[in-house]
Scaffold this motif. Sequence first.
Motif, mmCIF file in Angstrom:
data_model
loop_
_atom_site.group_PDB
_atom_site.id
_atom_site.type_symbol
_atom_site.label_atom_id
_atom_site.label_comp_id
_atom_site.label_asym_id
_atom_site.label_seq_id
_atom_site.Cartn_x
_atom_site.Cartn_y
_atom_site.Cartn_z
ATOM 1 N N SER A 3 19.992 18.513 38.980
ATOM 2 C CA SER A 3 19.889 18.900 40.382
ATOM 3 C C SER A 3 21.111 18.444 41.173
ATOM 4 C CB SER A 3 18.613 18.322 41.005
ATOM 5 O OG SER A 3 18.599 16.912 40.913
ATOM 6 N N ILE A 4 21.691 17.295 40.818
ATOM 7 C CA ILE A 4 22.893 16.814 41.495
ATOM 8 C C ILE A 4 24.061 17.757 41.240
ATOM 9 C CG2 ILE A 4 24.620 14.966 41.512
ATOM 10 C CD1 ILE A 4 22.422 12.967 41.031
ATOM 11 N N ALA A 37 17.301 23.769 42.841
ATOM 12 C CA ALA A 37 17.501 22.331 42.621
ATOM 13 C C ALA A 37 16.175 21.613 42.418
ATOM 14 C CB ALA A 37 18.259 21.725 43.800
ATOM 15 N N LEU A 38 15.159 22.010 43.194
ATOM 16 C CA LEU A 38 13.835 21.419 43.041
ATOM 17 C C LEU A 38 13.264 21.731 41.661
ATOM 18 C CD1 LEU A 38 11.410 19.902 44.236
ATOM 19 C CD2 LEU A 38 10.634 22.068 45.229
ATOM 20 N N GLY A 39 13.443 22.968 41.197
ATOM 21 C CA GLY A 39 12.969 23.340 39.867
ATOM 22 C C GLY A 39 13.662 22.552 38.765
ATOM 23 N N ALA A 66 13.141 12.313 44.507
ATOM 24 C CA ALA A 66 14.022 13.466 44.710
ATOM 25 C C ALA A 66 13.227 14.703 45.138
ATOM 26 C CB ALA A 66 14.800 13.758 43.427
ATOM 27 N N SER A 67 12.008 14.849 44.628
ATOM 28 C CA SER A 67 11.173 15.991 45.013
ATOM 29 C C SER A 67 10.802 15.928 46.491
ATOM 30 C CB SER A 67 9.904 16.035 44.155
ATOM 31 O OG SER A 67 10.213 16.239 42.795
ATOM 32 N N VAL A 68 10.441 14.731 46.973
ATOM 33 C CA VAL A 68 10.137 14.577 48.403
ATOM 34 C C VAL A 68 11.360 14.915 49.248
ATOM 35 C CG1 VAL A 68 9.489 12.926 50.198
ATOM 36 C CG2 VAL A 68 8.334 12.860 47.983
ATOM 37 N N ILE A 69 12.532 14.461 48.810
ATOM 38 C CA ILE A 69 13.771 14.744 49.535
ATOM 39 C C ILE A 69 14.053 16.236 49.561
ATOM 40 C CG2 ILE A 69 16.287 14.494 49.367
ATOM 41 C CD1 ILE A 69 15.776 11.601 48.409
ATOM 42 N N LEU A 70 13.890 16.908 48.438
ATOM 43 C CA LEU A 70 14.193 18.337 48.359
ATOM 44 C C LEU A 70 13.176 19.170 49.142
ATOM 45 C CD1 LEU A 70 15.287 18.500 44.623
ATOM 46 C CD2 LEU A 70 16.733 18.996 46.600
ATOM 47 N N VAL A 71 11.906 18.776 49.114
ATOM 48 C CA VAL A 71 10.892 19.479 49.913
ATOM 49 C C VAL A 71 11.210 19.346 51.395
ATOM 50 C CG1 VAL A 71 8.465 19.438 50.628
ATOM 51 C CG2 VAL A 71 9.050 19.353 48.203
ATOM 52 N N VAL A 103 22.414 15.839 50.428
ATOM 53 C CA VAL A 103 21.268 15.695 49.531
ATOM 54 C C VAL A 103 21.720 15.158 48.171
ATOM 55 C CG1 VAL A 103 19.391 16.914 48.359
ATOM 56 C CG2 VAL A 103 19.939 17.469 50.720
ATOM 57 N N VAL A 104 22.927 15.538 47.748
ATOM 58 C CA VAL A 104 23.489 14.972 46.515
ATOM 59 C C VAL A 104 23.551 13.444 46.630
ATOM 60 C CG1 VAL A 104 25.563 14.793 45.088
ATOM 61 C CG2 VAL A 104 24.817 17.025 45.915
ATOM 62 N N GLY A 105 24.058 12.956 47.770
ATOM 63 C CA GLY A 105 24.108 11.510 47.991
ATOM 64 C C GLY A 105 22.729 10.889 48.019
#
Length: 466
Positions: A3-4, A37-39, A66-71, A103-105
Amino acid sequence: MNSIIALSLFGIANLFLGFLNNRKILLPATLAFVLVALGLNLADWNQEYLWFNNMLRTNNLSVNFASVILVATFLVVAVSRGFGDDEEHTHPAEYYAIMLFSVVGAIMMVTFENLIMLFVGLEILSVSMYILTGTDKRNLRSNEAALKYFLMGAFATGILLFGIALIYGATGSFNIHGIEALVLTAAGGSAPALLYIGIVMVIIGLLFKVSAAPFHFWTPDVYEGAPAIFTAFMSTVVKTAGFAALFRLLGGAFTGVYGTWIYILYFLTMLTLIIGNITAVYQQSFKRMLAYSSISHAGYLMLTATAKVAHTQSSILFYSLAYSVATISAFAVLMVVAETKESNAEKTNENFDIFNGLAKNNPLLAFVLTVSMLSLAGIPLTAGFWGKFFIFSDAFQRGIVVPLVVAVLMSAVGIYYYFKAIISAYFKEGDVPAIELKPIYKITLIVTTLLTIVLGIAPDLVKSIF
């Protein structure tokens, strides 16, 4: 890890999409990028990898954070209306690209195995937020907020980096598991003073990022000055990433000297809760109230981070998700109502009175605002109630009495200022006209509201996964 890499490439792709004459493609493209990215992130479930010479670690804990961040990122992007309306002064391709890079960071901060990678991830996230805060160049408040955030953020980063250097000097390692083993060994004898000073400095640097008192002074001005959409992003994604990093250090690398930092954090937790909630009571600006609300919620998360019991991980994750969804809903309603009011005023009004009479012509917006405020206040049948319940349970299980009592009392104070927005929407006379929402905006508001209610009725649907 995938995802990164994907988000880095997607950010660059967004910049190239900016060369197209059609700006309308940017929003759906960014949403698609975040979903991919979430997938990729979820594909790493139940797998554990080490990347970049053992500097990043992928496991279920990092996948969850990471899922919480991406959502949260997906929801913020979905309500980012108005980027392309002013073609002369707005640059949506750059905005979306910087958000993806940030989001990468954030994901690096939840997957780091080495303190150097924590620093790199933190800087990627922080520099991105400095830029986004000052994107409204015609607004003096935005310029001032960006400068304050940059100066104070640079100072906090220096403290964090110096703390990392001291920890390395005391242990000879940047790897958090190596540091954990050395700290446990040193704690059995006489640990060097450099180690204790370094740990305290690293904790201070991270507490600044999550708006904990007394390192919170930047928060109200930055939240008020930044464009509302980026404030929503800052108060959710940045806070989640910051607490993920703090939790990994406190529950791992620094656990051997628990007695050294625990009482400091007890005091800072109570100070954060008191300052955040009491100061929020006196705010006339809805946006500044949400800023102090963010400070108070940092206190609740610190409470469970210090508890260090078996359920701490899932409690922080559930609370972060519940807080993020409710906060994004509140900012989304604020943005659309403020834009409507702005057309009839010389400057943007973000006070509570802009919601006066909202329910009369906009029942959906009033309902979304109500559910979000109830959740943030911790009222039953909302996700926020269970978030606080799990945190208080962790503290009680650990025997943290005084901070727990303060947290419960401050929760009661919070009900007062959250209900001010509900009272304005339903019980005060106002002239908010009927607001026409774009389909994606309306769908996002409905989804965030339903998610808040569903998690309030059946919290185990998500808690069991965490």
